[in-house]
Enzyme design. Structure first.
Site, PDB file in Angstrom:
ATOM      1  CE1 TYR A   1     -30.209  24.853 -12.912  1.00 28.11           C
ATOM      2  CE2 TYR A   1     -28.340  23.559 -12.127  1.00 28.11           C
ATOM      3  CZ  TYR A   1     -28.899  24.437 -13.038  1.00 28.11           C
ATOM      4  OH  TYR A   1     -28.131  24.903 -14.074  1.00 28.11           O
TER       5      TYR A   1
ATOM      6  CB  SER B   1     -19.695  22.834 -13.292  1.00 27.72           C
ATOM      7  OG  SER B   1     -20.348  21.903 -14.088  1.00 27.72           O
ATOM      8  CG  LEU B   2     -16.873  19.488  -9.733  1.00 30.69           C
ATOM      9  CD1 LEU B   2     -16.815  19.520  -8.218  1.00 30.69           C
ATOM     10  CD2 LEU B   2     -15.682  18.726 -10.288  1.00 30.69           C
TER      11      LEU B   2
ATOM     12  CD  GLU C   1     -10.323  19.531  -2.473  1.00 33.25           C
ATOM     13  OE1 GLU C   1     -11.064  20.458  -2.847  1.00 33.25           O
ATOM     14  OE2 GLU C   1      -9.192  19.319  -2.953  1.00 33.25           O
TER      15      GLU C   1
ATOM     16  CE  LYS D   1     -20.453  20.789  -5.682  1.00 32.56           C
ATOM     17  NZ  LYS D   1     -21.239  22.012  -5.529  1.00 32.56           N
TER      18      LYS D   1
ATOM     19  CE  LYS E   1     -11.302  19.364  -6.142  1.00 33.43           C
ATOM     20  NZ  LYS E   1     -10.785  20.648  -5.660  1.00 33.43           N
TER      21      LYS E   1
ATOM     22  CE  LYS F   1     -24.250  18.966  -5.815  1.00 39.00           C
ATOM     23  NZ  LYS F   1     -25.530  19.505  -6.145  1.00 39.00           N
TER      24      LYS F   1
ATOM     25  CB  CYS G   1     -61.071  34.627   5.000  1.00 38.04           C
ATOM     26  SG  CYS G   1     -59.571  35.522   5.447  1.00 38.04           S
TER      27      CYS G   1
ATOM     28  CB  CYS H   1     -61.642  39.369   6.512  1.00 40.48           C
ATOM     29  SG  CYS H   1     -61.949  38.416   5.022  1.00 40.48           S
TER      30      CYS H   1
HETATM   31  S1  IVH Z   1     -13.242  21.834  -7.770  1.00 41.80           S
HETATM   32  C1  IVH Z   1     -12.883  21.442 -12.340  1.00 41.80           C
HETATM   33  N1  IVH Z   1     -13.502  21.764  -5.156  1.00 41.80           N
HETATM   34  O1  IVH Z   1     -18.564  23.263  -6.798  1.00 41.80           O
HETATM   35  C2  IVH Z   1     -13.300  21.347 -10.922  1.00 41.80           C
HETATM   36  N2  IVH Z   1     -15.232  22.792  -6.418  1.00 41.80           N
HETATM   37  O2  IVH Z   1     -19.966  21.981  -9.219  1.00 41.80           O
HETATM   38  C3  IVH Z   1     -13.507  22.654 -10.292  1.00 41.80           C
HETATM   39  N3  IVH Z   1     -17.031  23.749  -5.054  1.00 41.80           N
HETATM   40  O3  IVH Z   1     -17.930  25.574  -9.324  1.00 41.80           O
HETATM   41  C4  IVH Z   1     -14.181  22.638  -9.013  1.00 41.80           C
HETATM   42  N4  IVH Z   1     -16.202  23.211  -3.111  1.00 41.80           N
HETATM   43  O4  IVH Z   1     -18.098  26.443  -6.936  1.00 41.80           O
HETATM   44  C5  IVH Z   1     -14.060  22.139  -6.323  1.00 41.80           C
HETATM   45  N5  IVH Z   1     -13.580  21.673  -2.840  1.00 41.80           N
HETATM   46  C6  IVH Z   1     -14.122  22.049  -3.991  1.00 41.80           C
HETATM   47  C7  IVH Z   1     -15.350  22.744  -4.041  1.00 41.80           C
HETATM   48  C8  IVH Z   1     -15.869  23.094  -5.291  1.00 41.80           C
HETATM   49  C9  IVH Z   1     -17.211  23.809  -3.730  1.00 41.80           C
HETATM   50  C10 IVH Z   1     -17.988  24.294  -6.045  1.00 41.80           C
HETATM   51  C11 IVH Z   1     -17.367  25.235  -7.045  1.00 41.80           C
HETATM   52  C12 IVH Z   1     -17.619  24.622  -8.375  1.00 41.80           C
HETATM   53  C13 IVH Z   1     -18.762  23.710  -8.105  1.00 41.80           C
HETATM   54  C14 IVH Z   1     -18.719  22.545  -9.056  1.00 41.80           C
END
Ligand code: IVH
Length: 587
Positions: A47, A93-94, A127, A129, A303, A327, A421, A424
């Site tokens: 994706y 989203s990130l 953190e 994910k 972050k 990732k 097959c 069968c």
């Molecule tokens: S921060 C503006 N922290 O990842 C930033 N997201 O692709 C907001 N996710 O929609 C997201 N662990 O569902 C943040 N420690 C974490 C996360 C996290 C999982 C997911 C979350 C978000 C997606 C972003």
């Protein structure tokens, strides 16, 4: 026709780019919808690759950006089942980073943007994910008043009642010092053990199972009946916030401590680190321990720690400049190919399945992997006895990448694909330019019968509760069910039901549920009926179109018979493949 996705972006002509962008918009929208229904067909990595290509094409051809470009959308839109709620502050989203270079670029970009001297250290919070779905919890005067899914980022679904059933989601905040009004955000997820236990029980009882913990969490949270959610083992980690009536922290790290003090689970593998090297060290540590965490993570989120810097950095399009998701690559392993089994599908297609010496890939024991078709076996030149490299990307079926030639046993022979097959014994042929070889046995083939029955009772067709794959196979083996009509006969066959009651594993309740599940589907919409028949080329969409056009089975059948009379199959034609029918009610 779609442009060939293999054309490198730099070689695309404007015309090919336009076609490619249209294809990508449609494909991404489709996968967003599937993801929203908790039924994704592709891995996160695939994706992400689609989205990345879309961005790359748009960057090269900014004039061709479509009004419905996927870059302007975040995730899947809210569905109509729940009331819509607008988030106080959008849930963005990130952006993703896939290698160390991209992480260093991220840090350098921030330093440049903030005009920091080269030697000024930048503190970050790294953190895990969490691989679940995000939720937004609005607390007013310390009390949970609204809980929502992310939806399209601006508007989500009101799932307050469901969220309240999760023990980690507090009805009221602990301690003090919280803003009067605050949106607390985090991830709803399912611990791996609890997920596996749920699936095992569901399978035994013929209820639907889920492909992975994330789909399970999403499916469980979006139940109409909160009592169902209450029975699901969901958990929550807080990691962010949206709207807030007053500031409560100066750094991300301090904010996490506050969330913890207010009573939320905050992930204890989060680290405060400095610079790209600190981030990469945190990444390696989590990658190393990933399989032992007890819940799925698909990367590490970085972050910027200082919130005043976060504010200065701001956002671009759909993601913040101050954060990125690094990732994990798909997890890989090597093992020995012990054999190749041939699986016969609903339409007779023969799929080779690699039988592997069990190997753990990312915390999951893998014993099988698909080899797709005979051309793929030839392409990989994979032979029984070979050591193969495989990868598991998130939720999808493991993939065989190639072989380790040095480890090939001297006596390994090329694999000869069967032309009969295996179930069968009918001839198996390749039609036209199809890559799949198919059993021509039609409904004399037990495998095709069982697969068609499975399709018939499946979630998108008749959706019969209490009649899962296991039960179907058992009833077919007893000779009770050979065609769909038998299912409906069984529900009223006192003798068979009495026999079933004598069996282990069939309590009174499961028999009652089975009967109820079947009876509930005696009346069904025409499109589901058509789709349930499992006719080749008649998928969900086509079934819907046919149902709308003909409105009744009688009208459709009459049209089919008329067409067959007017357009007889040309002599010698191999299409549609000649089918042998049992004198039964299959159409
Ligand atoms: S921060 C503006 N922290 O990842 C930033 N997201 O692709 C907001 N996710 O929609 C997201 N662990 O569902 C943040 N420690 C974490 C996360 C996290 C999982 C997911 C979350 C978000 C997606 C972003």
């Amino acid at each position: 026709m779609a442009a060939n996705p293999l054309i490198p972006v730099e070689d695309l002509s404007p015309q090919a780019a336009e076609i490619d962008l249209a294809r990508l918009a449609a494909e991404i929208a489709r996968h967003d919808a599937l993801y929203g229904e908790a039924a994704p067909e592709i891995s996160d990595a695939d994706y992400d690759a689609l989205r990345q290509r879309n961005t790359a094409v748009e960057t090269r051809f900014p004039d061709l950006v479509r009004p419905d470009s996927p870059s302007n959308k975040v995730g899947s839109a809210a569905s109509s089942q729940f009331a819509e709620v607008r988030h106080g502050v959008p849930m963005l989203s990130l952006d993703n980073a896939f290698d160390e270079g991209e992480v260093r670029d991220f840090v350098a970009r921030i330093a440049r943007f903030l005009k920091l001297p080269a030697d000024e250290p930048i503190a970050f919070v790294a953190e895990p994910k969490i691989d679940g779905l995000s939720a937004n919890l609005l607390y007013v005067d310390g009390r949970l008043t609204l809980g929502a899914t992310r939806g399209d980022g601006r508007t989500g679904e009101d799932v307050t009642a469901n969220l309240k059933t999760i023990a980690d989601v507090r009805p009221s905040l602990k301690g003090d010092g919280w803003p009067d009004r605050i949106e607390i955000r985090g991830e709803v997820y399912a611990p791996n053990d609890a997920f596996a236990a749920f699936n095992a029980a569901a399978e035994a009882e013929g209820r639907r199972t889920y492909a992975n913990p994330r789909n399970f969490a999403a499916g469980s949270l979006r139940q109409k009946d909160a009592a169902v959610t209450a029975g699901r083992p969901l958990a929550f980690f807080a990691y962010a916030w949206g709207e807030h009536s007053s500031d409560f922290a100066e750094t991300q790290w301090e904010a996490l401590q506050k969330l913890k003090a207010w009573g939320f689970p905050v992930n204890d593998r989060s680290r405060r680190v400095e610079g790209a090297e600190g981030l990469l060290a945190a990444y390696r540590e989590l990658e190393r321990d990933r399989a032992a965490l007890g819940y799925d993570i698909d990367g590490v989120v970085y972050k910027v720690d200082r919130l005043d810097w976060q504010r200065r950095l701001g956002f671009v399009a759909r993601s913040p400049r101050w954060a990125i998701a690094h990732k994990f690559p798909a997890q890989q392993a090597t093992t020995v190919l012990e054999g190749i089994d041939i699986q016969v599908g609903r339409t007779g297609s023969l799929t080779p399945v690699a039988r592997l010496h069990p190997v753990t890939v990312g915390g999951v024991v893998v014993r099988n992997a698909t080899l797709h078709n005979e051309d793929e076996i030839a392409r990989l030149d994979v032979r029984i006895g070979d050591t193969v490299r495989l990868q598991r990307a998130g939720d999808v079926i493991p993939q065989i990448l190639g072989i380790v030639p040095e480890l090939r046993p001297a006596d390994a022979l090329p694999y000869v694909f069967p032309d009969r097959c295996p179930v069968c014994g009918s001839e198996a042929v390749r039609e036209g330019d199809e890559v799949k070889r198919r059993c021509t046995g039609g409904l004399i083939c037990d495998a095709q019968i069982v697969e068609r029955l499975k399709h018939f009772v499946g979630r998108r067709a008749f959706d019969i509760e209490g009649l899962g794959e296991k039960q179907l196979v058992a009833f077919h083996a007893r000779g009770w069910i050979r065609e769909p009509a038998d299912i409906f006969r069984l529900a009223r066959d006192e003798a068979k039901l009495a026999e079933l009651a004598q069996d282990d594993g069939y309590g009174e309740t499961s028999i009652r549920n089975l009967i109820a599940g079947i009876e509930a589907r005696r009346v069904i919409s025409l499109d589901r009926f058509l789709f349930g028949l499992g006719v080749r080329e008649i998928g969900e969409q086509t079934s819907l179109v046919l149902a709308r056009a003909f409105e009744s089975w009688a009208a459709l059948k009459a049209a089919c018979l008329q067409a067959a009379a007017e357009f007889p199959r040309p002599p010698g034609s191999n299409w549609p493949a000649p089918m042998r029918f049992r004198p039964a009610s299959w159409p």
